[in-house]
Design a protein around this motif. Structure first.
Motif, PDB file in Angstrom:
ATOM      1  N   ALA A 102      13.173  -3.698   1.509  1.00 31.32           N
ATOM      2  CA  ALA A 102      12.506  -2.401   0.954  1.00 31.32           C
ATOM      3  C   ALA A 102      11.886  -2.187   0.827  1.00 31.32           C
ATOM      4  O   ALA A 102      10.563  -1.203   0.015  1.00 31.32           O
ATOM      5  N   VAL A 103      10.624  -2.743   1.624  1.00 33.00           N
ATOM      6  CA  VAL A 103       8.920  -2.758   1.488  1.00 33.00           C
ATOM      7  C   VAL A 103       8.548  -1.790   3.268  1.00 33.00           C
ATOM      8  O   VAL A 103       9.092  -2.720   3.910  1.00 33.00           O
ATOM      9  N   TYR A 104       7.652  -1.377   2.962  1.00 36.25           N
ATOM     10  CA  TYR A 104       7.048  -1.074   5.042  1.00 36.25           C
ATOM     11  C   TYR A 104       6.225  -0.866   4.267  1.00 36.25           C
ATOM     12  O   TYR A 104       5.281  -1.093   3.858  1.00 36.25           O
ATOM     13  N   LYS A 105       5.410  -0.344   5.622  1.00 33.87           N
ATOM     14  CA  LYS A 105       4.054  -0.717   5.424  1.00 33.87           C
ATOM     15  C   LYS A 105       3.196   0.619   6.327  1.00 33.87           C
ATOM     16  O   LYS A 105       3.876   1.572   6.561  1.00 33.87           O
ATOM     17  N   VAL A 106       2.248   0.907   5.351  1.00 31.61           N
ATOM     18  CA  VAL A 106       1.974   2.351   5.703  1.00 31.61           C
ATOM     19  C   VAL A 106       0.106   2.021   6.590  1.00 31.61           C
ATOM     20  O   VAL A 106      -0.765   1.542   5.191  1.00 31.61           O
ATOM     21  N   GLU A 107      -0.606   2.153   7.301  1.00 32.59           N
ATOM     22  CA  GLU A 107      -1.681   1.566   7.263  1.00 32.59           C
ATOM     23  C   GLU A 107      -2.422  -0.110   6.775  1.00 32.59           C
ATOM     24  O   GLU A 107      -1.004  -0.973   7.674  1.00 32.59           O
ATOM     25  N   ASP A 108      -3.016  -0.329   6.144  1.00 26.29           N
ATOM     26  CA  ASP A 108      -2.557  -1.802   5.652  1.00 26.29           C
ATOM     27  C   ASP A 108      -2.240  -1.611   4.595  1.00 26.29           C
ATOM     28  O   ASP A 108      -2.465  -2.782   3.330  1.00 26.29           O
ATOM     29  N   ASP A 109      -1.316  -0.793   4.360  1.00 30.31           N
ATOM     30  CA  ASP A 109      -0.705  -0.515   2.758  1.00 30.31           C
ATOM     31  C   ASP A 109       0.630  -0.414   2.673  1.00 30.31           C
ATOM     32  O   ASP A 109       1.012  -0.482   3.713  1.00 30.31           O
ATOM     33  N   LEU A 110       1.339  -1.511   1.514  1.00 30.36           N
ATOM     34  CA  LEU A 110       3.290  -2.016   1.935  1.00 30.36           C
ATOM     35  C   LEU A 110       3.241  -0.408   0.735  1.00 30.36           C
ATOM     36  O   LEU A 110       3.102  -0.732  -0.586  1.00 30.36           O
ATOM     37  N   TYR A 111       4.478   0.073   0.471  1.00 32.01           N
ATOM     38  CA  TYR A 111       5.493   0.310  -0.575  1.00 32.01           C
ATOM     39  C   TYR A 111       6.675   0.223  -0.298  1.00 32.01           C
ATOM     40  O   TYR A 111       6.955  -0.499   0.193  1.00 32.01           O
ATOM     41  N   PHE A 112       6.716   0.997  -1.484  1.00 29.81           N
ATOM     42  CA  PHE A 112       7.764   0.177  -1.517  1.00 29.81           C
ATOM     43  C   PHE A 112       9.077   2.068  -1.894  1.00 29.81           C
ATOM     44  O   PHE A 112       9.154   2.687  -1.396  1.00 29.81           O
TER      45      PHE A 112
END
Length: 411
Positions: free
Chosen positions: A148-158
């Protein structure tokens, strides 16, 4: 993090009814039925400024729930967070040239003093975002394992689509969600996101911002994951009521529920209760509008905290309403009048008032109905509408514990 000192609250000789609250998700009244201790989570402050009356309105509302449950015979497990690291706090600290830790500690202490003065029962666990970082990391790892989590640049998103129940708490359509998400700290237009509504759970380190080590790189928690992690750790599963202001319906409570439900496979809360907004000078009280009335400023002006509390109790917790100075002065006079009536000892019959007060608060925390019952008793006792009624020799002794235990008024 320490809370504030609990007031001494009398035990009542009569039990209150089962407590019903308005559930935002159900769009109607639900009767709470705690299995074991009643579990309550109320979202706390971001301590970049002092407690204003909008804050106080919310926390007194859920203090009424805490008290109503206790009077109905339930133990209560009450948890509250403090978002002691977040963008508004960091921005405020930079603007005024104060260390963000110092600012957070100072305003959190002022919040404690305000809550203690207003006789709000303290939480059993009062937990800061900074101290909860290990809990956040553990919850993110559970969400990662669920995909349920993925990365965008250095941030993690739900990924909000990971929760089949997403949207059931707020009941908003997607267009409304997108608008509110952008207004309330979200980033719907960020490139690289799978869905515009996906929210950050771990913010990668930025220059001149605090950051902590984690398996995902240095950074700090997102706002929503903080509350979900604290609630799960301290309440251990589905809570009875998630509380907060109505401005938290979306995205905050929706996102918290999504995080927890994906991680545990169980509902986050049995009910979501929300307090209305308090306005001043025609607008909702907010720092950005500069129309705040601070509890500490009123206290420092020698206003009796019980008058502040009574002025707030005169409005139903779910209502949006406008604060005026006149409301406060009426409450100041009424507290004096109530004390005069209670000081007589004898008065109009008290038992019907006790029954009405407990029933009103069990019925969606209807404090205006409860205070109206006391107003009527005072009028009868003082003879405002005719001859004074002092037929109940123990009236004050009967009413004083109820005023305290149910309404939080120490008179």
């Amino acid at each position: 993090m320490r809370a504030w000192t609990a007031p001494e609250v009398p035990n009542l000789s009569v039990a209150g009814p089962a407590v019903a609250v308005h559930d935002t998700a159900a769009s109607g009244l639900v009767t709470t039925a705690p299995d074991g201790p009643a579990k309550l989570y109320v979202c706390g402050i971001t301590p970049y400024d002092a407690t204003h009356l909008g804050h106080a309105n919310t926390y007194i509302a859920f203090d009424l729930l805490n008290r109503a449950w206790r009077n109905a015979g339930h133990e209560v497990r009450f948890v509250q967070n403090v978002t002691d690291v977040d963008d508004p706090l960091l921005e405020r600290a930079t603007k005024v040239g104060v260390d963000w830790v110092e600012l957070a500690q100072r305003e959190t202490e002022l919040f404690r003093q305000d809550m203690q003065a207003l006789r709000v029962l303290p939480p059993d666990a009062f937990v800061g975002a900074v101290e909860s970082i290990p809990l956040v990391i553990a919850l993110i790892e559970r969400l990662q394992a669920a995909g349920a989590v993925y990365k965008v640049e250095d941030d993690l998103y739900f990924s909000v689509t990971a929760d089949p129940a997403f949207g059931e708490e707020s009941r908003y359509d997607r267009e409304t969600m997108l608008a509110l998400f952008g207004e309330r700290g979200g980033d719907p237009d960020r490139p690289g996101k799978k869905d515009p509504l996906d929210c950050v759970v771990w913010r990668g380190e930025r220059p001149d911002e605090p950051a902590w080590e984690s398996p995902f790189g240095r950074g700090r928690p997102g706002w929503h994951i903080e509350c979900a992690a604290i609630a799960l750790d301290n309440l251990g599963g589905t809570m009875d009521v998630q509380g907060g202001g109505s401005d938290l319906v979306f995205p905050h409570h929706e996102m918290c529920a999504g995080h927890a439900q994906v991680a545990t496979g169980a509902p986050y809360a049995r009910a979501y209760a929300h307090a209305g907004m308090v306005g001043y000078d025609g607008e909702k009280m907010s720092k950005s509008r500069g129309n705040l009335v601070f509890v500490s400023a009123l206290r420092n002006s020698d206003i009796d905290p019980m008058a502040i509390r009574l002025a707030l109790l005169r409005h139903h917790y779910r209502a949006d309403w406008e604060w005026t100075d006149d409301l406060l002065w009426v409450a100041v006079d009424d507290v004096a009048r109530w004390r005069s009536a209670l000081a007589l000892g004898a008065g109009a019959p008290a038992e019907p008032v006790v029954t009405e007060v407990l029933a009103a608060l069990a019925d969606d925390l209807d404090a205006p109905r409860a205070t109206a019952a006391l107003d009527a008793w005072v009028a009868a006792t003082l003879g405002t509408d005719g001859l004074a009624d002092t037929s109940d020799s123990d009236a004050a002794a009967t009413l004083l514990p109820v005023l305290d235990a149910a309404l939080g008024l120490s008179l």
